[in-house]
Scaffold this motif. Structure first.
Motif, short mmCIF file in Angstrom:
data_model
loop_
_atom_site.label_atom_id
_atom_site.label_comp_id
_atom_site.label_asym_id
_atom_site.label_seq_id
_atom_site.Cartn_x
_atom_site.Cartn_y
_atom_site.Cartn_z
N ARG A 85 0.81 -1.21 0.00
CA ARG A 85 0.00 0.00 0.00
C ARG A 85 0.85 1.27 0.00
NH1 ARG A 85 -3.72 -0.68 4.03
NH2 ARG A 85 -5.35 -1.31 2.59
N TRP A 86 1.90 1.34 0.81
CA TRP A 86 2.66 2.60 0.89
C TRP A 86 3.27 2.94 -0.45
CZ3 TRP A 86 7.85 2.88 -0.24
CH2 TRP A 86 8.56 1.66 -0.23
N ARG A 87 3.62 1.92 -1.24
CA ARG A 87 4.19 2.20 -2.55
C ARG A 87 3.12 2.66 -3.53
NH1 ARG A 87 8.61 -2.37 -3.58
NH2 ARG A 87 8.32 -2.21 -5.83
N ARG A 88 1.93 2.05 -3.43
CA ARG A 88 0.81 2.51 -4.26
C ARG A 88 0.52 3.98 -3.97
NH1 ARG A 88 -2.26 -2.35 -2.49
NH2 ARG A 88 -3.77 -1.07 -1.41
N LEU A 89 0.46 4.32 -2.66
CA LEU A 89 0.10 5.69 -2.30
C LEU A 89 1.18 6.68 -2.75
CD1 LEU A 89 -1.54 5.35 1.24
CD2 LEU A 89 -2.59 5.23 -1.02
N THR A 90 2.45 6.27 -2.67
CA THR A 90 3.53 7.16 -3.14
C THR A 90 3.42 7.38 -4.64
OG1 THR A 90 4.91 6.20 -1.42
CG2 THR A 90 6.02 7.51 -3.10
N HIS A 91 3.24 6.27 -5.38
CA HIS A 91 3.09 6.41 -6.84
C HIS A 91 1.88 7.27 -7.18
CE1 HIS A 91 6.34 3.80 -7.76
NE2 HIS A 91 5.76 2.68 -7.40
N GLY A 92 0.77 7.03 -6.48
CA GLY A 92 -0.47 7.77 -6.78
C GLY A 92 -0.30 9.26 -6.51
N TYR A 93 0.27 9.58 -5.35
CA TYR A 93 0.45 10.99 -4.97
C TYR A 93 1.29 11.72 -6.01
CZ TYR A 93 2.68 14.87 -2.42
OH TYR A 93 3.18 16.09 -2.05
N LEU A 94 2.30 11.07 -6.56
CA LEU A 94 3.24 11.75 -7.46
C LEU A 94 2.82 11.69 -8.93
CD1 LEU A 94 6.51 10.59 -5.70
CD2 LEU A 94 5.55 12.89 -5.71
N THR A 95 1.75 10.94 -9.24
CA THR A 95 1.31 10.83 -10.63
C THR A 95 0.24 11.88 -10.91
OG1 THR A 95 1.82 8.47 -10.62
CG2 THR A 95 0.39 9.27 -12.37
N ALA A 96 0.66 13.01 -11.50
CA ALA A 96 -0.28 14.08 -11.84
C ALA A 96 -0.74 13.91 -13.29
CB ALA A 96 0.39 15.43 -11.63
N ASP A 97 -1.46 14.91 -13.80
CA ASP A 97 -2.10 14.77 -15.12
C ASP A 97 -1.15 14.27 -16.20
OD1 ASP A 97 -4.85 16.63 -14.91
OD2 ASP A 97 -3.22 17.23 -13.60
N MET A 98 0.00 14.96 -16.35
CA MET A 98 0.88 14.64 -17.48
C MET A 98 1.54 13.27 -17.31
SD MET A 98 0.26 16.94 -19.47
CE MET A 98 1.30 16.28 -20.76
N SER A 99 1.97 12.94 -16.07
CA SER A 99 2.59 11.63 -15.84
C SER A 99 1.59 10.52 -16.14
CB SER A 99 3.06 11.50 -14.40
OG SER A 99 3.48 12.71 -13.89
N TYR A 100 0.34 10.74 -15.72
CA TYR A 100 -0.71 9.76 -15.99
C TYR A 100 -0.89 9.58 -17.50
CZ TYR A 100 -5.50 8.27 -16.90
OH TYR A 100 -6.60 7.65 -17.41
N ALA A 101 -0.97 10.70 -18.22
CA ALA A 101 -1.22 10.63 -19.66
C ALA A 101 -0.06 9.94 -20.38
CB ALA A 101 -1.43 12.05 -20.22
N VAL A 102 1.18 10.28 -20.01
CA VAL A 102 2.35 9.69 -20.67
C VAL A 102 2.42 8.19 -20.35
CG1 VAL A 102 4.87 9.64 -20.67
CG2 VAL A 102 3.66 11.83 -20.76
N PHE A 103 2.19 7.83 -19.08
CA PHE A 103 2.30 6.43 -18.66
C PHE A 103 1.24 5.55 -19.34
CE2 PHE A 103 0.89 3.04 -15.72
CZ PHE A 103 2.04 2.26 -15.74
N THR A 104 -0.02 5.98 -19.29
CA THR A 104 -1.08 5.15 -19.87
C THR A 104 -1.01 5.17 -21.40
OG1 THR A 104 -2.63 7.00 -19.64
CG2 THR A 104 -2.66 5.32 -17.92
#
Lengths: 227, 118
Positions: A85-104
């Motif tokens: 969970r702590w890694r999910r929350l860290t990844h989630g917190y740091l994944t903003a609009d552009m990171s999400y768009a580039v990653f997906t």
């Protein structure tokens, strides 16, 4: 990644300037930059903080402005759920609009094997490391620059104009455009309400009226979303 | 108030608490559906609200910032915010870019505000 980083840098620089020019102290602007890490909710909450709105109104408004991330999180769940969970929350917190768009965009499907999972996690982390660094450095430069720019230039309005751009980017269906006009008109009409309650009322009125329009006049709301 | 405190502004403990709360809102919304291990969904009405609440919140914040001065709806056309927002919005629908929207809007705002003194 370079055009993304350049865009983030310019937007971060402007957000740093606009935060201070809209009435935040330098310390508050730095704390906001380092902790909140969400440009649109930062800029949207500043007029409310400056007007002395109660905490729950500021937080509720930021929550609504951030609701697009809730939609992203549903999409990202299968990519991240195997992690602690702590890694999910860290990844989630740091994944903003552009990171999400580039990653997906790079990985349309979640990983099937442990090796692919590690590869995707590494790509996600590398992407948001670039955007986080660009954003933080340029926002802090913006906060510092704001101190030498005269208040009379009115650069705080650059923050409002950025929100205008985000507002336009959210107008992806006809009913969403209707929601924006209803909420805007309600927020202006109810401006005299204390505690910045006009925004809470505007969200409530717009959502309820859109439910009603959807039920009564739109035969297939799911198809309307694709407009 | 001396020059130093004017430049640094006045920091308020309550505002800092709200900022910590805003960071919590960032974590909550960005992680919403993968905080819990077990899969779950939202009720139908909440799913539908997700379509309208974000843009309503944004419009509720932005439109008064453009149309209100000192607590009242503006009654003049000589307000640079009107033209800056219109040009910014037009730019967005022409070229699609938040940054360009800001730049185009400020290119209208600054001459009207600083040049004509509106």
């Amino acid at each position: 990644m370079l055009p993304v980083a350049l865009g983030i840098s310019a937007w971060g620089l402007m957000t740093g300037v606009a935060m201070v020019k809209s009435g935040m102290s330098v310390f508050e602007a730095v704390a906001m930059t380092l902790l909140v890490y969400a440009g649109s909710s930062q800029l949207a909450s500043i007029p409310l903080l400056v007007a002395g709105a109660p905490a729950w109104v500021v937080l509720a408004t930021a929550f609504c402005v951030n609701l697009r991330f809730v939609v992203f999180s549903l999409h990202l769940r299968p990519y991240l759920i195997h992690l602690p969970r702590w890694r999910r929350l860290t990844h989630g917190y740091l994944t903003a609009d552009m990171s999400y768009a580039v990653f997906t965009g790079r990985y349309p499907q979640p990983a099937a094997t442990p090796a692919e999972q590690r590869e995707q996690e590494a790509y996600l982390t590398g992407g948001y490391f670039v955007t986080w660094t660009a954003w933080m450095v340029m926002s802090l430069i913006g906060v510092a620059l704001a101190n030498i720019i005269p208040q009379a230039w009115g650069l705080g309005f650059a923050g409002v104009l950025s929100l205008v751009g985000i507002l336009c980017s959210m107008a992806t269906s006809r009913l969403r455009v209707v929601a924006a006009w209803i909420a805007g008109a309600t927020a202006v009409a109810a401006y005299a309400l204390p505690l910045k309650m006009n925004i809470v009322v505007a969200i409530g009125v717009a959502v309820l009226l859109c439910f009603w329009i959807e039920k009564g006049f739109v035969p297939d709301p799911a198809a309307e979303d694709e407009q | 108030m001396n020059t130093a405190s004017m430049q640094w502004g006045v920091t308020d403990g309550w505002t800092l608490l709200v900022i910590v709360g805003l960071a919590g809102v960032t974590v909550l919304t960005r992680c919403f559906f993968f905080i819990l291990d077990r899969p779950w969904g939202l009720p139908d009405w909440a799913q539908r609200a997700l379509h309208y609440a974000p843009i309503a919140a944004m419009a509720g914040v932005v439109i008064p910032e453009i149309l209100i001065t000192d607590g009242h709806l503006i009654t003049t056309w000589r307000d640079p915010r009107l033209y800056a927002a219109l040009v910014g919005g037009a730019y967005y629908f022409w070229r699609r870019g938040v940054l360009g929207t800001m730049v185009a809007g400020m290119a209208v705002y600054l001459p009207l505000h600083l040049g004509l003194g509106w």
